[in-house]
Design a protein around this motif. Structure first.
Motif, mmCIF file in Angstrom:
data_model
loop_
_atom_site.group_PDB
_atom_site.id
_atom_site.type_symbol
_atom_site.label_atom_id
_atom_site.label_comp_id
_atom_site.label_asym_id
_atom_site.label_seq_id
_atom_site.Cartn_x
_atom_site.Cartn_y
_atom_site.Cartn_z
ATOM 1 N N ASN A 233 0.855 -1.173 0.000
ATOM 2 C CA ASN A 233 0.000 0.000 0.000
ATOM 3 C C ASN A 233 0.900 1.234 0.000
ATOM 4 O OD1 ASN A 233 -2.444 1.412 0.148
ATOM 5 N ND2 ASN A 233 -2.309 1.574 2.371
ATOM 6 N N PHE A 234 0.622 2.186 -0.878
ATOM 7 C CA PHE A 234 1.508 3.344 -1.025
ATOM 8 C C PHE A 234 1.469 4.239 0.210
ATOM 9 C CE2 PHE A 234 3.388 5.500 -4.984
ATOM 10 C CZ PHE A 234 4.391 6.086 -4.237
ATOM 11 N N ALA A 235 0.306 4.426 0.809
ATOM 12 C CA ALA A 235 0.162 5.420 1.868
ATOM 13 C C ALA A 235 0.880 5.028 3.146
ATOM 14 C CB ALA A 235 -1.316 5.662 2.155
ATOM 15 N N ASP A 236 0.782 3.747 3.547
ATOM 16 C CA ASP A 236 1.370 3.356 4.825
ATOM 17 C C ASP A 236 2.373 2.210 4.706
ATOM 18 O OD1 ASP A 236 -0.289 1.239 4.243
ATOM 19 O OD2 ASP A 236 -1.697 1.625 5.881
ATOM 20 N N LEU A 237 2.683 1.789 3.480
ATOM 21 C CA LEU A 237 3.649 0.731 3.218
ATOM 22 C C LEU A 237 3.277 -0.606 3.853
ATOM 23 C CD1 LEU A 237 6.247 0.791 1.490
ATOM 24 C CD2 LEU A 237 5.200 2.973 1.968
ATOM 25 N N LYS A 238 1.993 -0.820 4.030
ATOM 26 C CA LYS A 238 1.552 -2.125 4.508
ATOM 27 C C LYS A 238 1.646 -3.126 3.367
ATOM 28 C CE LYS A 238 -2.470 -4.564 6.346
ATOM 29 N NZ LYS A 238 -3.902 -4.441 6.772
ATOM 30 N N LEU A 239 2.168 -4.308 3.665
ATOM 31 C CA LEU A 239 2.241 -5.360 2.657
ATOM 32 C C LEU A 239 0.833 -5.868 2.367
ATOM 33 C CD1 LEU A 239 4.070 -7.251 0.938
ATOM 34 C CD2 LEU A 239 3.927 -8.868 2.843
#
Length: 467
Positions: A233-239
């Motif tokens: 995810n771009f916003a929070d770098l969650k895989l």
């Protein structure tokens, strides 16, 4: 989106870290993603510098650790469009184009473009998502160019280091960089998130093996390794997801770009197979496209069509990603070829192909897309586009399939064995061609008469500006 890279030199993986990145001021359009958060920017990280505070090191045999969210960051800034004048954000440097070559409809290739002796070595070429710009990674840094009108937008030269992958995010100031060449500026196993508004890196992703490719959407970062693809995810770098693939040294991967659910295409688990991930529908589709291994593919902007080519390079097939139905098959030629790039036109009426044979082909697509974006594409029962079948098709079934093949409507001849990537220009019936020799061509084809394309422009975008 078309891209072409020289594979980075192998290097031992470093135990480095990953930091949160600058989120973009777009809303998250994917219903399956989590709510965005606002991470804190971090200092630029190079091999000789200390690691940033937050870290993630995705092993290929275990789940990556998700970074925590932190404070606010500066918003992104759009680069000037082709209709606007350069802003103060833009570098003072400008490309020094070669004079236009004579416009000709001759079948002979144009003169080969030669960069001068002090020009940098080119390591990577790729178009941005709408084909309005392209990025060049060199052994000195990277450069960004506008396609129409052709001009250099800006460049960033690093002291003694190369960039092997440059991925743009439309026309905004956020790019993804991977080191490359004989002296990489960043380790080839890291994805550096560069904010050109701040002229520095604001985050990084670190892996145990070299990064082969990066794909960006407004809501996702996709990192391609030799045997695995990570989706963040771009916003929070969650895989969000990870996909196992067959060996993928070319970094083959394509993602849809229209607002809505993400469609991702990558090599499948078997030879000649492509895998289609529909994240909105939470479904996976495997398409057996060829008998030989997949060499190249392209995905339409809306994610509904995929064009594939095998290592033989003779046939290109177009499939519906929704149900895997073969919609059309076209023939590039009879002898084997290495396909460098495939590209759909924005209106999905044309398909362009470049190969090591030195000819760019444009094919007419005969596909019924339906009245809405949710309709399943189907082969067109009838069409007003000019026929491209062989003149011997009246004895179909008697002669081999070769004589009944669909052939290209238009062609443009370049230099054999040189590497070129191709995309459709924003002007009607135009094609943009980029060469690893630093050449830029813009051509126009006649959709009715077909035949040889007319060359409109030719530049050497690596030519030095020193007098």
């Amino acid at each position: 989106m078309a891209s072409l890279s020289i594979p980075p030199s192998s290097s031992s993986p470093s135990s480095s870290s990953f930091s949160s990145i600058s989120p973009l001021p777009w809303t998250n359009s994917d219903p399956d993603s989590d709510s965005p958060s606002t991470p804190r920017p971090v200092e630029d990280s190079r091999p000789s510098q200390a690691s940033p505070p937050l870290s993630i090191d995705p092993r290929e045999d275990e789940e990556p650790v998700e970074p925590e969210s932190c404070g606010e960051v500066a918003p992104s800034v759009d680069l000037p469009s082709s209709e606007t004048s350069p802003s103060s954000h833009e570098s003072a440097f400008r490309a020094d184009p070669l004079p236009l070559l004579p416009v000709s409809s001759s079948s002979s290739p144009p003169p080969k473009v030669e960069a001068d002796s002090v020009a940098p070595s080119l390591l990577h070429l790729s178009f941005n998502q709408d084909h309005g710009c392209f990025a060049a990674g060199t052994d000195r840094g990277f450069r960004i160019y506008n396609c129409d009108p052709f001009r250099e937008i800006f460049r960033r030269d690093f002291d003694g280091g190369g960039v092997g992958v440059v991925e743009m995010l439309f026309r905004c100031n956020i790019l993804a960089l991977v080191g490359g060449g004989t002296s990489p500026y960043y380790p080839p196993n890291k994805v550096m998130i560069w904010d050109d508004h701040q002229s520095r890196c604001i985050g990084e992703l670190s892996f145990r093996s070299d990064v082969r490719a990066v794909r960006l959407r407004r809501d996702r970062i996709i990192v391609v390794l030799d045997h695995k693809i990570f989706v963040y995810n771009f916003a929070d770098l969650k895989l969000v997801h990870q996909v196992e693939t067959v060996p993928n040294p070319k970094g083959l991967c394509a993602v849809s770009q229209q607002q809505g659910s993400l469609v991702l295409v990558c090599p499948g688990s078997q030879k000649g197979q492509v895998r289609v991930e529909h994240y909105g529908a939470k479904s996976t589709k495997f398409i057996t496209a060829h008998d030989s291994r997949i060499a190249c593919f392209a995905l339409s902007q809306d994610g509904r069509l995929i064009a594939t080519a095998s290592s033989k390079g003779t046939l290109i097939r177009i499939f519906s990603t929704v149900d895997g139905v073969l919609l059309q098959e076209v023939r590039r030629g009879a002898d084997r070829a290495e396909i460098y790039s495939l590209a759909f036109s924005a209106n999905l009426q044309w398909l362009a192909v470049s190969s090591d044979k030195g000819t760019v082909h444009v094919f007419s697509l005969k596909i019924n897309l339906g009245s809405t974006a949710h309709d399943k594409p189907r082969p067109a029962s009838d069409t007003n586009v000019p026929t491209t079948s062989s003149h011997l098709s009246f004895i179909k079934g008697v002669l081999p399939k070769y004589f009944n093949s669909e052939w290209s409507v238009a062609q443009f001849r370049l230099h054999e064995n040189s590497q070129y990537i191709v995309a459709f220009g924003h002007q009607k019936n135009t094609v943009v061609i980029l060469g690893m020799d630093g050449s830029f061509f813009r051509c126009q084809f006649d959709p009715m008469a077909g035949g040889e394309m007319t060359q409109l422009e030719c530049y050497n975008f690596l030519k030095s500006e020193t007098s």
